[in-house]
Design a protein around this motif. Structure first.
Motif, PDB file in Angstrom:
ATOM      1  N   MET A 131       2.928   9.697  -3.389  1.00 11.23           N
ATOM      2  CA  MET A 131       1.872   8.741  -3.633  1.00 11.23           C
ATOM      3  C   MET A 131       1.229   8.220  -2.343  1.00 11.23           C
ATOM      4  SD  MET A 131       0.181   7.281  -5.939  1.00 11.23           S
ATOM      5  CE  MET A 131      -0.455   5.840  -6.670  1.00 11.23           C
ATOM      6  N   PRO A 132       1.995   7.883  -1.303  1.00 13.28           N
ATOM      7  CA  PRO A 132       1.351   7.409  -0.073  1.00 13.28           C
ATOM      8  C   PRO A 132       0.412   8.444   0.548  1.00 13.28           C
ATOM      9  CG  PRO A 132       3.670   6.872  -0.026  1.00 13.28           C
ATOM     10  CD  PRO A 132       3.448   7.759  -1.211  1.00 13.28           C
ATOM     11  N   THR A 133       0.716   9.721   0.409  1.00 10.21           N
ATOM     12  CA  THR A 133      -0.148  10.761   0.965  1.00 10.21           C
ATOM     13  C   THR A 133      -1.513  10.735   0.296  1.00 10.21           C
ATOM     14  OG1 THR A 133       1.787  12.133   1.394  1.00 10.21           O
ATOM     15  CG2 THR A 133      -0.340  13.220   1.419  1.00 10.21           C
ATOM     16  N   ILE A 134      -1.532  10.546  -0.998  1.00  7.63           N
ATOM     17  CA  ILE A 134      -2.799  10.484  -1.724  1.00  7.63           C
ATOM     18  C   ILE A 134      -3.607   9.268  -1.271  1.00  7.63           C
ATOM     19  CG2 ILE A 134      -3.834  10.162  -4.002  1.00  7.63           C
ATOM     20  CD1 ILE A 134      -1.479  11.783  -5.132  1.00  7.63           C
ATOM     21  N   LEU A 135      -2.939   8.147  -1.045  1.00  4.50           N
ATOM     22  CA  LEU A 135      -3.636   6.944  -0.589  1.00  4.50           C
ATOM     23  C   LEU A 135      -4.247   7.140   0.790  1.00  4.50           C
ATOM     24  CD1 LEU A 135      -1.212   4.140  -1.796  1.00  4.50           C
ATOM     25  CD2 LEU A 135      -3.411   4.800  -2.774  1.00  4.50           C
ATOM     26  N   VAL A 136      -3.517   7.798   1.675  1.00  6.43           N
ATOM     27  CA  VAL A 136      -4.040   8.067   3.011  1.00  6.43           C
ATOM     28  C   VAL A 136      -5.231   9.014   2.927  1.00  6.43           C
ATOM     29  CG1 VAL A 136      -3.494   9.112   5.244  1.00  6.43           C
ATOM     30  CG2 VAL A 136      -1.854   7.594   4.151  1.00  6.43           C
ATOM     31  N   GLN A 137      -5.143  10.035   2.081  1.00  8.10           N
ATOM     32  CA  GLN A 137      -6.261  10.959   1.919  1.00  8.10           C
ATOM     33  C   GLN A 137      -7.489  10.242   1.362  1.00  8.10           C
ATOM     34  OE1 GLN A 137      -4.513  13.963  -0.545  1.00  8.10           O
ATOM     35  NE2 GLN A 137      -3.715  15.118   1.188  1.00  8.10           N
ATOM     36  N   LEU A 138      -7.274   9.359   0.401  1.00 11.43           N
ATOM     37  CA  LEU A 138      -8.386   8.580  -0.142  1.00 11.43           C
ATOM     38  C   LEU A 138      -8.986   7.659   0.920  1.00 11.43           C
ATOM     39  CD1 LEU A 138      -7.115   7.654  -3.704  1.00 11.43           C
ATOM     40  CD2 LEU A 138      -8.982   9.200  -3.113  1.00 11.43           C
ATOM     41  N   ALA A 139      -8.138   7.097   1.766  1.00  7.69           N
ATOM     42  CA  ALA A 139      -8.628   6.238   2.843  1.00  7.69           C
ATOM     43  C   ALA A 139      -9.500   7.032   3.814  1.00  7.69           C
ATOM     44  CB  ALA A 139      -7.458   5.600   3.581  1.00  7.69           C
ATOM     45  N   TYR A 140      -9.063   8.248   4.175  1.00  8.41           N
ATOM     46  CA  TYR A 140      -9.880   9.098   5.049  1.00  8.41           C
ATOM     47  C   TYR A 140     -11.228   9.392   4.407  1.00  8.41           C
ATOM     48  CZ  TYR A 140      -5.677  10.228   7.796  1.00  8.41           C
ATOM     49  OH  TYR A 140      -4.564  10.179   8.576  1.00  8.41           O
ATOM     50  N   LEU A 141     -11.218   9.665   3.123  1.00  7.56           N
ATOM     51  CA  LEU A 141     -12.445   9.980   2.401  1.00  7.56           C
ATOM     52  C   LEU A 141     -13.369   8.767   2.341  1.00  7.56           C
ATOM     53  CD1 LEU A 141     -13.739  12.374   1.021  1.00  7.56           C
ATOM     54  CD2 LEU A 141     -12.686  11.647  -1.111  1.00  7.56           C
ATOM     55  N   VAL A 142     -12.818   7.591   2.096  1.00  3.83           N
ATOM     56  CA  VAL A 142     -13.625   6.370   2.055  1.00  3.83           C
ATOM     57  C   VAL A 142     -14.232   6.074   3.422  1.00  3.83           C
ATOM     58  CG1 VAL A 142     -13.487   3.854   1.782  1.00  3.83           C
ATOM     59  CG2 VAL A 142     -12.440   5.354   0.092  1.00  3.83           C
TER      60      VAL A 142
END
Length: 57
Positions: free
Chosen positions: A1-12
């Motif tokens: 789950m943290p990996t997905i959050l970091v990826q979403l943060a990069y995208l944002v």
């Protein structure tokens, strides 16, 4: 789950910086340094995002 959050943060961060580039270009009084900063943030965040999903350039 943290990996997905970091990826979403990069995208944002990437989307935000692209929006800021467009807004900076539309201004009548352009600040070249601000535009370059937003371009750099977009490039770095896109690079981190692509690396986090395993894509190699």
């Amino acid at each position: 789950m943290p990996t997905i959050l970091v990826q979403l943060a990069y995208l944002v961060i990437f989307i935000w910086s692209v929006v800021m580039i467009v807004q900076d270009i539309q201004l009548s009084r352009k600040s070249l340094l601000t535009i370059l900063l937003h371009i750099a943030v977009a490039i770095v965040s896109l690079n981190w995002f692509l690396q986090s999903i395993g894509y190699r350039l």
